[in-house]
Design an enzyme around this catalytic site. Sequence first.
Site, PDB file in Angstrom:
ATOM      1  CB  SER A 131      59.543  27.221  42.700  1.00  0.00           C
ATOM      2  OG  SER A 131      58.432  27.808  42.093  1.00  0.00           O
ATOM      3  CE1 TYR A 144      57.391  22.363  40.028  1.00  0.00           C
ATOM      4  CE2 TYR A 144      56.709  24.677  41.164  1.00  0.00           C
ATOM      5  CZ  TYR A 144      57.442  23.727  40.392  1.00  0.00           C
ATOM      6  OH  TYR A 144      58.755  24.401  39.827  1.00  0.00           O
TER       7      TYR A 144
END
Length: 269
Positions: A131, A144
């Site tokens: 990501s 995250y």
Amino acid sequence: MKGKVVLITGGSSGIGRAIGVFLKSKEFTVYGTTRNLKNHKNFNEFELLQLNVSNTESIQSAVNHIIEKEGRIDILINNAGVGITGAVEETPHEEILKVFDTNFHGPLHMIKAVLPHMRSQKEGLVINITSIAGYMGLPFRGFYSATKGALGLITEALRMETKDFGIKITNLAPGDFATNIAAGRYHVPLLDDSPYRENYGTTLSTMNEHVDNGSDPIDVAKEVYKIIGTTKPKVHYKVGEFMQKFSIVLKMVLPDKVYEKLLLNHYKL
């Protein structure tokens, strides 16, 4: 490239499903995975296998099934992942362990299961879906970011360790795409007496808006297809809006505190 056998974790929806449908249209043999096959009885885009990336027995069972049926696994796409939001201080540690289990340990379990087969084939490709958030510590999304950043770093190490076996390993970091990750992620409750209530609430609204207005996951699928067709894949790829990708460049060139200020302004903190 047609006919190559592809295994995609988290293939029942979102980015994983988009990748699977696109690759099947290009005549790849596609297998996707889902944690609960019963929830996808009408899924017919490609073959779905039951697999939980946190369970090594289910991983081995799925890999064995593909090897028995196809004789090989050419491409592994580690896409399965979960989201998590909340202040670092307020996030229950069991939830921290869960997100690392899925987003970091899960891909490692998958890689360990396919590497012996790829080594015997003398070729193979692993694409880890990380990501853009993994390049920076984002407020109220720190865990995250940490899981995706860790996966990106381990990929760098794996590339060097496996280079003599004909195995290629790379990262693909998407920005914000229109998926159901917001609905499925763990949210630390927005408590009235929390010292983070105002800032967390503001950031949460911004994050949800970004996902709701995200790009079409087909863009990720097309990037995956390009990587598969590349003879010597790069270490890192990014896909997303220009400013999302440019944010990584800014982090590399700007002083840390200047970049931090940009993030604070972006999230209205």
